[in-house]
Every structure is written in structure tokens, then in C-alpha cells.
Scaffold this motif. Structure first.
Motif, PDB file in Angstrom:
ATOM      1  N   ASN A  65      52.139  13.396 -47.592  1.00  0.00           N
ATOM      2  CA  ASN A  65      50.987  13.366 -46.685  1.00  0.00           C
ATOM      3  C   ASN A  65      51.450  13.445 -45.233  1.00  0.00           C
ATOM      4  OD1 ASN A  65      48.037  12.633 -46.009  1.00  0.00           O
ATOM      5  ND2 ASN A  65      49.203  11.023 -44.993  1.00  0.00           N
ATOM      6  N   ASN A  66      52.371  12.586 -44.854  1.00  0.00           N
ATOM      7  CA  ASN A  66      52.804  12.522 -43.456  1.00  0.00           C
ATOM      8  C   ASN A  66      53.474  13.818 -43.008  1.00  0.00           C
ATOM      9  OD1 ASN A  66      51.754   9.951 -43.286  1.00  0.00           O
ATOM     10  ND2 ASN A  66      53.723   8.951 -43.631  1.00  0.00           N
ATOM     11  N   LEU A 110      49.773  19.458 -53.643  1.00  0.00           N
ATOM     12  CA  LEU A 110      49.707  19.993 -52.281  1.00  0.00           C
ATOM     13  C   LEU A 110      50.676  21.150 -52.078  1.00  0.00           C
ATOM     14  CD1 LEU A 110      49.287  16.948 -49.866  1.00  0.00           C
ATOM     15  CD2 LEU A 110      47.562  18.489 -50.770  1.00  0.00           C
ATOM     16  N   VAL A 160      45.451  10.130 -49.895  1.00  0.00           N
ATOM     17  CA  VAL A 160      46.582   9.369 -50.420  1.00  0.00           C
ATOM     18  C   VAL A 160      46.074   8.433 -51.514  1.00  0.00           C
ATOM     19  CG1 VAL A 160      48.439   7.749 -49.886  1.00  0.00           C
ATOM     20  CG2 VAL A 160      47.777   9.500 -48.201  1.00  0.00           C
ATOM     21  N   ASP A 188      44.318  15.231 -43.036  1.00  0.00           N
ATOM     22  CA  ASP A 188      44.553  13.950 -43.693  1.00  0.00           C
ATOM     23  C   ASP A 188      43.273  13.114 -43.740  1.00  0.00           C
ATOM     24  OD1 ASP A 188      45.715  11.530 -44.564  1.00  0.00           O
ATOM     25  OD2 ASP A 188      46.266  10.976 -42.522  1.00  0.00           O
ATOM     26  N   LYS A 226      50.793  16.636 -42.859  1.00  0.00           N
ATOM     27  CA  LYS A 226      49.908  16.368 -41.716  1.00  0.00           C
ATOM     28  C   LYS A 226      50.609  16.743 -40.409  1.00  0.00           C
ATOM     29  CE  LYS A 226      47.909  12.382 -39.340  1.00  0.00           C
ATOM     30  NZ  LYS A 226      47.738  10.929 -39.423  1.00  0.00           N
ATOM     31  N   GLY A 244      43.578  16.182 -47.689  1.00  0.00           N
ATOM     32  CA  GLY A 244      44.467  15.374 -48.521  1.00  0.00           C
ATOM     33  C   GLY A 244      44.094  13.906 -48.526  1.00  0.00           C
ATOM     34  N   GLN A 263      52.946   9.052 -52.350  1.00  0.00           N
ATOM     35  CA  GLN A 263      52.340  10.241 -51.744  1.00  0.00           C
ATOM     36  C   GLN A 263      52.370  10.201 -50.214  1.00  0.00           C
ATOM     37  OE1 GLN A 263      48.406  10.474 -53.470  1.00  0.00           O
ATOM     38  NE2 GLN A 263      49.197  11.138 -55.452  1.00  0.00           N
ATOM     39  N   CYS A 277      47.489  13.594 -52.473  1.00  0.00           N
ATOM     40  CA  CYS A 277      48.667  14.072 -51.739  1.00  0.00           C
ATOM     41  C   CYS A 277      49.936  14.056 -52.582  1.00  0.00           C
ATOM     42  CB  CYS A 277      48.846  13.255 -50.466  1.00  0.00           C
ATOM     43  SG  CYS A 277      47.565  13.596 -49.253  1.00  0.00           S
TER      44      CYS A 277
END
Length: 147
Positions: free
Chosen positions: A72-73, A49, A63, A83, A76, A61, A68, A45
Motif C-alpha cells: 500500500n505505502n 495490486l 488495507v 489509498d 501510494k 486500495g 499489506q 492491497c
């Protein structure tokens, strides 16, 4: 599989590739070319991305580091990736479930791809450079006529 220069177990991967005809390793890859050929990607991530999203590649993805989590969050939350969580909490069952979800659901992949490309503009740097040039030209024109 794209193998970066800092990966330490290259020989192990080469053996794995030799034993599995559906595995292909890429070293010093032309990433944009590879991404444009992908139907699905599995990626850490990090900033990759953004590149995958600009190409509209549905992505799982993972982490790999604290820095990251934000990417990621956010991705997502905006349905730009599926995720898989932290690499050290990932298990085979969870991976296969998420991978099959993406693989078997064409609508999900299409929606993810469209969301990615509307969220990440692959021409953003060019547009930004053009806008900066416009502002500079405008400023110089303005100061030339007001002097």
C-alpha cells in the motif's frame, strides 16, 4: 464483484446481486480477462495490486492486513493507487470522495494507468526466465570451450 473461495457470506451477496441490476458476482473468475475490461478497481492491497497494475487498471486500495501495508505505502508513494486506508477506518464519505475523484478525472486515471504499467512489467516473469536461460547457456558454452 469477484468473490473468493474463502468468503463466508455468499448468500448475502447473491441477494444483493439479485436486488441490484448493476451488481455482477464472479466466482472462479478469469481474473486477467476481468481486469482488462475494468476502468476502475477496488481491491485489497495484496498481490492483486501487482496484477491490476500490470493491466493498467486505476485502483482504490484498501488495507485488510498488516502484511499489506508495505505494498500500500509503496504504491501510494508512486501514485499507482488511491489509498483508502485500513478497512475498519473506511467510511462511506471517504470512499465516495475517492471513488468520484478517480471516476471524474480521466487524466488522473490515465496517469495512474501509465505509471502502473511502467512500474510493473506484465512480462517480467517471462523476461526473467529468458535471462536465466541465457545465463545458463552462456555458462555451459563457456565451460565447454574452456575444458
Amino acid at each position: 464483484m469477484v468473490v473468493g473461495p474463502s468468503f463466508g457470506s455468499v448468500n448475502t451477496l447473491k441477494i444483493f446481486e439479485a436486488e441490484n441490476e448493476n451488481i455482477k458476482l464472479y466466482f472462479n473468475a478469469n481474473m486477467i480477462e476481468l481486469m482488462e475490461r475494468c476502468d476502475i478497481a477496488i481491491s485489497a492491497c495484496g498481490s492483486t495490486l501487482y496484477e491490476l497494475s500490470a493491466c493498467g487498471v486505476p485502483t482504490l486500495g484498501i488495507v485488510m492486513a498488516d502484511n499489506q501495508l508495505g505494498i500500500n505505502n509503496s504504491m501510494k508513494k508512486n501514485n499507482l493507487i488511491l489509498d483508502l486506508g485500513w478497512y475498519d477506518n473506511l467510511n462511506r464519505k471517504k470512499f465516495i470522495k475517492r471513488f468520484n475523484l478517480l471516476l471524474k478525472n480521466k487524466t488522473l486515471r490515465e496517469n495512474m494507468s501509465q505509471a502502473q504499467q511502467s512500474f510493473i512489467n506484465k512480462n517480467g516473469a517471462l523476461k526473467l526466465a529468458n535471462r536465466i536461460n541465457e545465463l545458463i547457456k552462456s555458462r555451459y558454452r563457456h565451460s565447454y570451450f574452456t575444458s
